[in-house]
Design a protein around this motif. Sequence first.
Motif, PDB file in Angstrom:
ATOM      1  N   PRO A 257       0.888   2.809  -5.194  1.00 49.78           N
ATOM      2  CA  PRO A 257      -0.180   2.435  -4.250  1.00 49.78           C
ATOM      3  C   PRO A 257      -0.794   1.073  -4.566  1.00 49.78           C
ATOM      4  N   ALA A 258      -0.905   0.752  -5.845  1.00 44.46           N
ATOM      5  CA  ALA A 258      -1.501  -0.527  -6.239  1.00 44.46           C
ATOM      6  C   ALA A 258      -0.628  -1.712  -5.855  1.00 44.46           C
ATOM      7  N   GLN A 259       0.659  -1.444  -5.582  1.00 41.29           N
ATOM      8  CA  GLN A 259       1.584  -2.527  -5.252  1.00 41.29           C
ATOM      9  C   GLN A 259       1.899  -2.615  -3.766  1.00 41.29           C
ATOM     10  N   ALA A 260       1.150  -1.892  -2.957  1.00 37.95           N
ATOM     11  CA  ALA A 260       1.429  -1.857  -1.514  1.00 37.95           C
ATOM     12  C   ALA A 260       1.369  -3.241  -0.885  1.00 37.95           C
ATOM     13  N   LYS A 261       0.361  -4.019  -1.245  1.00 40.66           N
ATOM     14  CA  LYS A 261       0.230  -5.360  -0.666  1.00 40.66           C
ATOM     15  C   LYS A 261       1.400  -6.249  -1.088  1.00 40.66           C
ATOM     16  N   ALA A 262       1.749  -6.219  -2.373  1.00 43.76           N
ATOM     17  CA  ALA A 262       2.863  -7.025  -2.868  1.00 43.76           C
ATOM     18  C   ALA A 262       4.165  -6.622  -2.183  1.00 43.76           C
ATOM     19  N   ALA A 263       4.364  -5.319  -2.006  1.00 41.71           N
ATOM     20  CA  ALA A 263       5.585  -4.838  -1.358  1.00 41.71           C
ATOM     21  C   ALA A 263       5.656  -5.299   0.095  1.00 41.71           C
ATOM     22  N   SER A 264       4.504  -5.346   0.762  1.00 44.97           N
ATOM     23  CA  SER A 264       4.478  -5.745   2.176  1.00 44.97           C
ATOM     24  C   SER A 264       4.888  -7.200   2.371  1.00 44.97           C
ATOM     25  N   GLU A 265       4.822  -7.999   1.304  1.00 41.03           N
ATOM     26  CA  GLU A 265       5.177  -9.414   1.385  1.00 41.03           C
ATOM     27  C   GLU A 265       6.645  -9.656   1.049  1.00 41.03           C
ATOM     28  N   MET A 266       7.343  -8.607   0.599  1.00 42.69           N
ATOM     29  CA  MET A 266       8.749  -8.739   0.233  1.00 42.69           C
ATOM     30  C   MET A 266       9.666  -8.612   1.446  1.00 42.69           C
ATOM     31  N   MET A 267      10.905  -9.030   1.256  1.00 45.90           N
ATOM     32  CA  MET A 267      11.914  -8.837   2.290  1.00 45.90           C
ATOM     33  C   MET A 267      12.191  -7.344   2.448  1.00 45.90           C
ATOM     34  N   SER A 268      12.288  -6.889   3.671  1.00 46.48           N
ATOM     35  CA  SER A 268      12.548  -5.472   3.939  1.00 46.48           C
ATOM     36  C   SER A 268      13.989  -5.113   3.581  1.00 46.48           C
ATOM     37  N   ILE A 269      14.231  -3.805   3.535  1.00 46.30           N
ATOM     38  CA  ILE A 269      15.599  -3.339   3.293  1.00 46.30           C
ATOM     39  C   ILE A 269      16.531  -3.851   4.385  1.00 46.30           C
ATOM     40  N   GLY A 270      16.048  -3.847   5.628  1.00 45.01           N
ATOM     41  CA  GLY A 270      16.859  -4.364   6.729  1.00 45.01           C
ATOM     42  C   GLY A 270      17.176  -5.842   6.574  1.00 45.01           C
TER      43      GLY A 270
END
Length: 291
Positions: A257-270
Amino acid sequence: MTKRSVVKRMKHDEIDSAGLHYAPCRYGLSRIFFRGPKRRLDTPYVAFIGGTETFGKFIDRPLASLVEREIGQTCVNLGCVNGGVDAFVNDPTIMATCHDAKVTVVQVMGANYLSNRFYSVHPRRNDRFLRASTVMQAIYSDVDFADFTFTRHMLTTLYAKSPERFDIVVSELREAWVARMRNMLNQIGPRSILLWFSKEPLSDAPWDTRSGKLSADPLFITASMIDQLRPQVLDVVEAQPSPVALAMGTKGMYFSPAQAKAASEMMSIGSHQEAAAKLVPALREFLHHAA
């Protein structure tokens, strides 16, 4: 680094990724930890070097893994989280590993991630700001550089202070980037492919007119800069995610949960899947002719 600290880091990585184990490993004398499992280098392989996107943070099967499955050739993931050109060009082990590969895919990384006449970055974590040169301090005498830990924060502050003076910094970073890339590609040899893996299109549009502005990756890189490097590479593959891939967001990623923002800025699986689909034909063609 001791065996105990390596184990500690591996556990830390597993917790940080909410169960996704990156199995960090090193090759030869390199001090950089790469994504595992560690691959053999005494049989034919394709090398992938790049930053956080190539590493595939929060993603179970990043670009290199997807390509490996399609071409049936071992793909060594040498992606480095927050890495730039400096993390690789000054590492003899990694340069030799890329030189010995059947082909090396080089992700285009930002110009902010390298040491230059104005400032120095950490040799491996290239997003970390170390110090400003006397030249930079003279240009920005009204800035206290002790306030900065990360290069992007520093650049954002400098631009806010003076867009006019900032143009000088951007010109220096671009010139340094092209020179450093030429050096790196010379060490790798002619069997390399440049990969533009970005949410931004590869163009000559001014950086401050692009949607990402100072948050864009790769930062400050233009189509004209890439054109200067084309004679040194086999091909340039552009992989800008489609709206469908971008809409996937963090679906299928592993993060706390603490990394949700960082993950949202990454390239998606697609986005990784689309990039792999664009790379595979170029790699197959070269590997076929090289066989």
